[in-house]
Design a protein around this motif. Sequence first.
Motif, PDB file in Angstrom:
ATOM      1  N   LYS A   1      -3.941   3.158  -3.058  1.00 22.38           N
ATOM      2  CA  LYS A   1      -3.701   2.314  -1.877  1.00 22.38           C
ATOM      3  C   LYS A   1      -4.743   1.209  -1.760  1.00 22.38           C
TER       4      LYS A   1
ATOM      5  N   MET B   1       0.801  -1.224   0.000  1.00 21.77           N
ATOM      6  CA  MET B   1       0.000   0.000   0.000  1.00 21.77           C
ATOM      7  C   MET B   1       0.839   1.283   0.000  1.00 21.77           C
ATOM      8  N   HIS B   2       2.078   1.191   0.511  1.00 17.18           N
ATOM      9  CA  HIS B   2       2.828   2.432   0.681  1.00 17.18           C
ATOM     10  C   HIS B   2       4.120   2.510  -0.127  1.00 17.18           C
TER      11      HIS B   2
END
Lengths: 95, 454
Positions: free
Chosen positions: B251, A92-93
């Motif tokens: 994300k 996600m990062h």
Amino acid sequence: MGKNKKRIVVTVIGKDDVGIVAKVATALAENNINIIDINQKILGDEIFAMTLLADRMNSSLSLPTITAKLKESIKNMSLNVTVQDSEVFQYMHRV
Amino acid sequence: MEFTNEEILETVGMIADDKLDIRTVTLGISLFDCSDPDPAACARKIREKILTKGEKLSKKTKFVSDEYGLPIINKRISLTPISWVVPVADPAAFMEVANAVDKAAAEIGVDFVGGYTAMIQKGETSIDRALIEAMPEVLASTRRFCASVVLASTKAGINMDGCYTMSQVMKDTAGRTAEYDGIGCAKLVLFANAVEDNPFMAGAYYGAGESESSILVGVSGPGAVRRALERLGPDADLGEVAEAIKKTAFKITRAGELVGKKIAEQLGVSFGNLDLSLAPTPAEGDSVGQILETMGLAMPGAPGSTAALMMLNDAVKKGGLFASSSVGGLSGAFIPVSEDASMIEAAKVGAITIEKLEAMTSVCSVGLDMIAIPGDTSAETLAAIIADEMAIGCANNKTTAVRIIPAPGKDVGDFVHFGGLLGEAPVMAVSQVSADIFVKRGGRIPAPLQSLKN
């Protein structure tokens, strides 16, 4: 990603109190989970927030079991614990 | 540390507070090897294949959800359209197969299966006719098998006979499930330009170009998008708003890709694709309508809703496409009325109408979705509403769909209650102006021109 395979991120958030880090660290040690890195902060006046990276290579416990053991270690405190494979943060990062 | 405190807390907060979740993990199963002219044998083969391929779906999904701390809300199955598998033009054969699918799904703990599907955009076969004839009974008597019918495409135009037939099927289905406000219609989707790899129910089916079996993931996260916009505050310009949506979509998509790959690996099947849709639920904060409100509209349906939704839909795609190379399905924002708290409220006070919803569907996926209308709406009017929505899909070369519930015995202002993720909705007004003669002409509206587009 291979070497990250057994890494977990533990997050503890809630009301600040004495001895949270010690209790969580002890519970991890008792289950053969090695702490690699740790971050702890008090947000505002009394919100405790800890994020911790650990290696569970030598532990045979499943993540729900680890979560249950950590919850047990701080059971009378107003805290939330989550345990996740670190890959989710990688995905996600990091591009 | 490899990750900062802020990054970790952001992810944990997205899950705990903003209800970021994987909306559905759908296992696509090809049924081409189950075809058999004997309906009993065909039903048995399909049942066995679902059980073999799907038996570990629930267990493996739970394992991956626990490992990554990402909630997975639904486990579902999509099948090859059974109009391509059951080679018998007999409604009883379709009933038998549908019962077998319903039972098999129950055995492996799956709440919905998609694939009671016919494609009649250019015309029907005798098999399609049998499937459609059995449809009201299938939708009323099974709990899990979802139906879809493709009525239009940009290349074929709109099958108006099909629109009329399906409006009658919808009314029949609603009547047979009148006790539950016509819930049978919540399992029936009519499409223009349907996609073959959609993981979302009720319109999922597993297309002809797909592999033997694969994992299709539907991510969601309207709450996380709303939160990101709240952080921006009311003074940010729309370029900044689009940017914030893109970053959040990135994300969310990455989380979905990770889950999809891991579950596919666990099940030993390929990872098909990820559907980047923002799908609301009736839960507080899990709403696409609230994103529009955070953008600055008092309620969804206000002037500006179409523009805001176009930007939202586009920014979600742009963020998501960079995050994954396996994007497919519908991929856009969903605006189902009964499944979105803010849309329900807007419908209740009359801020949003069917006509405005229709306009909004021209810029987002997927269509007139989960809308309750008066039970006495005529089949002709319903067919005309369906045709309008098909026209938007056809002319704009995009998927559009209709999932409308003509609620028996209910009128404008009444409420229908479906329960669970299907939510509840006020019955919305339908135009009383007649389209009867237009609908009864029947035939096919030719495919629209693809150049000289103005």
